[in-house]
Design a protein around this motif. Structure first.
Motif, mmCIF file in Angstrom:
data_model
loop_
_atom_site.group_PDB
_atom_site.id
_atom_site.type_symbol
_atom_site.label_atom_id
_atom_site.label_comp_id
_atom_site.label_asym_id
_atom_site.label_seq_id
_atom_site.Cartn_x
_atom_site.Cartn_y
_atom_site.Cartn_z
ATOM 1 N N HIS A 143 0.818 -1.216 0.000
ATOM 2 C CA HIS A 143 0.000 0.000 0.000
ATOM 3 C C HIS A 143 0.853 1.268 0.000
ATOM 4 N N GLN A 144 2.053 1.188 0.552
ATOM 5 C CA GLN A 144 2.936 2.351 0.520
ATOM 6 C C GLN A 144 3.430 2.631 -0.893
ATOM 7 N N GLY A 145 3.552 1.588 -1.709
ATOM 8 C CA GLY A 145 4.049 1.744 -3.063
ATOM 9 C C GLY A 145 5.561 1.734 -3.104
ATOM 10 N N PRO A 146 6.136 1.544 -4.296
ATOM 11 C CA PRO A 146 7.594 1.396 -4.425
ATOM 12 C C PRO A 146 8.343 2.689 -4.135
ATOM 13 N N SER A 147 9.532 2.506 -3.553
ATOM 14 C CA SER A 147 10.405 3.654 -3.288
ATOM 15 C C SER A 147 11.849 3.206 -3.472
ATOM 16 N N ASN A 148 12.751 4.178 -3.606
ATOM 17 C CA ASN A 148 14.160 3.839 -3.785
ATOM 18 C C ASN A 148 14.880 3.847 -2.433
#
Length: 343
Positions: free
Chosen positions: A309-314
């Motif tokens: 739910h947070q979604g992709p991040s680097n």
């Protein structure tokens, strides 16, 4: 009065039969009214399980060519011209990888057959977006996407097929009815919704309105989300399809409803106060060591759901795509199909 009523009935039946015969003749003669670069065949359909009026079915093909991969390409389409035409035209954008001509009905999720545009007096066109999705049957799951190696097929799929098909379809509609189209609409969902959104930008004068459902917007970044989801689920179970069971998702959905259903003032199984729900719902409160306590989920499953739910991040914690709201729809077959388990 009876003789007059019988006469009127007979006249009405005669008139209906005459109109039907005239429509069938117009349907048969339609191939003579289209330009040379469009090949069509027509068939008059007087009875159909879905369409509630007789109609002229047009099957067409244009833009024939050989691709850089040496394979045959063309833009195939289907156009349905109903007898009860209301001077409306609907361009049906399809979904997924396209590659097949779906019935030209104007179907949108939630509509009953009586509400389909074709049954509301719209002429409707549908297409394969310029490629045959079955050209590579031995390629497995990616077979429907291999057309993308041909630049023109890729561009057609993105948007160009709309520009090519729309004038030909409109010419056929207006030739058949011998009247101009009064209103034209684009209808699409998923990838068809994306095509509709692209139409709004690239062809702003083409349609009078667009009906767009859950558009597949920004697909390259959506692919990053998918890889992110797979990593989160793999941390729970190497068999992704077993990482989250149906009962897990039902329990998670029940917890969201318990916390958020009534925030909009009605207990109806729907969450409309979504912003408020995101502030109040705490998924970590459902965490437990095992599945022994009813309604709770193991910590690793909660963690996976939170990450998804947070979604992709680097590595700098910068967002690479989008975050997602917690909603009871997580229990749906569609969510599971896209995220966890599919054929």
């Amino acid at each position: 009065m009876k003789p007059i009523l019988l006469l009127n009935t007979s006249f009405a039946l005669f008139l209906t039969a005459s109109l039907g015969q005239a429509a069938e003749m117009d349907c048969q003669s339609l191939p003579n009214s289209i330009s040379n670069n469009v090949d069509i065949t027509t068939k008059y359909i007087s009875n159909d399980d879905v369409v509630n009026v007789p109609y002229c079915l047009v099957l067409g093909e244009l833009d024939k060519r050989t691709g850089v991969d040496g394979k045959y390409y063309s833009l195939k389409f289907e156009l349905r011209l109903p007898e009860n035409w209301k001077k409306r035209f609907a361009f049906q954008f399809n979904g997924g990888n396209d590659g097949a001509v779906k019935p030209a009905l104007g179907v949108v999720a939630g509509l009953t057959p009586d509400q389909y545009p074709i049954n509301q007096g719209f002429a409707v066109v549908s297409s394969d977006a310029g490629h045959n999705g079955k050209l590579n049957p031995n390629a497995g799951l990616v077979g429907g996407a291999i057309f993308g190696h041909d630049p023109q097929a890729r561009q057609d799929y993105g948007y160009s097929f709309i520009e090519k098909l729309n004038p030909a379809a409109r010419q056929l509609v207006e030739s058949y009815y011998k009247q101009p189209i009064q209103y034209a609409y684009g209808i699409g969902k998923s990838n068809g919704g994306r095509q509709a959104m692209v139409s709004a930008v690239r062809y702003p004068n083409m349609f009078d309105g667009l009906l767009i459902g859950y558009p597949g917007f920004n697909l390259p970044k959506a692919a990053v989300q998918h890889a992110w989801d797979i990593q989160a689920l793999h941390a729970v179970n190497s068999d992704i399809s077993q990482a989250l069971t149906r009962q897990d998702l039902n329990s998670f959905s029940d917890a969201i409803l318990e916390r958020c259903d009534t925030l909009d003032g009605a207990q109806d199984g729907l969450i409309f106060a979504s912003d408020e729900c995101q502030k109040l719902f705490n998924p970590q409160a459902l965490s437990c060591a095992t599945d022994s306590r009813q309604g709770c989920l193991p910590e690793e499953k909660i963690n996976a759901l939170v990450l998804m739910h947070q979604g992709p991040s680097n590595s700098k914690h910068e967002a690479l795509y989008s975050d997602w709201v917690y909603d009871s729809g997580i229990r749906s077959g569609g969510w599971r199909f896209w995220k966890v388990e599919s054929p």
